[in-house]
Write an enzyme that holds these catalytic residues in place. Structure first.
Site, short mmCIF file in Angstrom:
data_model
loop_
_atom_site.label_atom_id
_atom_site.label_comp_id
_atom_site.label_asym_id
_atom_site.label_seq_id
_atom_site.Cartn_x
_atom_site.Cartn_y
_atom_site.Cartn_z
CE LYS A 289 -3.71 -2.67 2.20
NZ LYS A 289 -4.08 -2.98 3.51
CD GLN B 80 -2.97 -4.57 6.62
OE1 GLN B 80 -3.06 -3.50 5.87
NE2 GLN B 80 -3.67 -5.76 6.28
CG ASP C 289 -8.95 -0.54 5.19
OD1 ASP C 289 -8.93 -0.51 3.88
OD2 ASP C 289 -8.43 -0.67 6.03
#
Ligand code: NAP
Length: 296
Positions: free
Chosen positions: A51, A95, A118
């Protein structure tokens, strides 16, 4: 059989964003993504590195905030609060998975909705269900972008989704059943308690496998001519590779592919699209924040 090339499609999407940014005056603040990583989980390290790399490639700023495994929940929440208030940060990702002593739900809900690229915040999931502007989580969004790129007909098709997680199976099933393109499919959402799974998968015009079970989907489970989307990413021990493992999808690609009309490879399919979708969400967050336009 044709390949739904996630790598090439993701490349095009990233190039488009990079070109948009390149045309802006230098003084304009660029989008910035902040990634929070707890511990040293090998797979999480790889995902976050990918990312950050994508951010660098397209001209986004990025911030990687690392914590040790034993970080307290309060410390993590304080960091998210800081990022929420930081005007130079437009997107925040934490994450997953987090260590057991940390309440994932609490952390997910702490991320400001406007920076939740997200799409894990309950408000963004609710917005997805109601088809209101918001952030659609990256993997389901990436899958839809891939179907769109290849103009795969989804209307009136039977789409069978294997797995009902909040980050993949459930949102993708909602997206495939909404009144839009891609969408308008009749969706069967399957999970570990589903009876006669193969009976359902054999009826699928579009089969989306998101279980985390390497090579679970066999040729016998797939209808001739089906479109197969393999979301699975599992590290499988393999002493013949330098790293000692290889990445396996949820579909037995070699045997299944000849029966399909379209199929995603692993790697180079949904994984690459997930990163591209995250970049697009971050770009959208930046556009919304800098123009105060919540309707995009
Ligand atoms: P998850 O949270 O572990 O959920 C797995 C789902 O599969 C659950 O709903 C589970 O059912 C179902 N399941 C497991 N075994 C089954 C079986 N034998 N029959 C039917 N259903 C079964 O997984 P996830 O987070 O959605 O991830 C799924 C896979 O996608 C993993 O390999 C993950 O690494 C990968 N992934 C890839 C990307 C990407 O960018 N390509 C992104 C995210 C995830 P129950 O609910 O009944 O337990």
């Amino acid at each position: 059989m044709n390949i739904l090339d996630g790598k090439a499609t993701a490349g095009k999407i990233k190039q488009r964003i990079a070109a948009d940014l390149a045309s802006l005056p230098e003084a304009v603040q660029r989008p910035q993504l902040a990634a929070v990583l707890v511990g040293h989980n090998g797979a999480s390290e790889t995902y976050v590195a990918a990312k950050v790399k994508a951010c660098n490639e397209i001209g986004f700023g990025s911030k990687l905030i690392r914590f040790a495994d034993n970080v307290s929940e309060n410390e993590l929440l304080a960091c998210i609060q800081q990022l929420n208030e930081d005007n130079s940060v437009h997107g925040i990702i934490v994450q997953l998975p987090l260590p057991q002593h940390i309440d994932e739900q609490k952390v997910t809900m702490a991320v400001k909705v406007e920076k939740d690229v997200d799409g894990f915040h309950p408000e963004n999931l609710g917005r997805l269900m109601l088809q209101l502007p918001g952030f659609v989580s990256a993997t389901p969004k990436g899958i839809l972008m891939l179907l769109e790129e290849y103009k795969i007909e989804t209307s009136g098709k039977h789409c069978v989704v294997l797995g009902r997680s909040n980050i993949v199976g459930t949102p993708v099933s909602l997206l495939m059943s909404r009144n839009a393109f891609p969408g308008n499919s009749t969706v069967s959402l399957c999970h570990s308690k589903t009876k006669d799974l193969a009976l359902l998968t054999k009826q699928a015009d579009i089969l989306i496998a998101a279980l985390g079970r390497p090579q679970f989907v066999t040729a016998e489970m797939v209808k001739q001519g089906a479109v197969v989307i393999d979301v699975g990413i599992t590290r499988v021990a393999d002493t013949t590779t330098p790293k000692g493992y290889r990445i396996a999808g949820d579909v037995d690609f070699e045997k299944v592919a000849p029966k399909t009309s379209w199929i995603t490879p692993v790697p180079g399919g949904v994984g690459a699209m997930t990163i591209a979708a995250l970049m697009q969400n971050t770009y959208l967050a930046w556009q919304r924040i800098t123009s105060s336009d919540a309707t995009r």
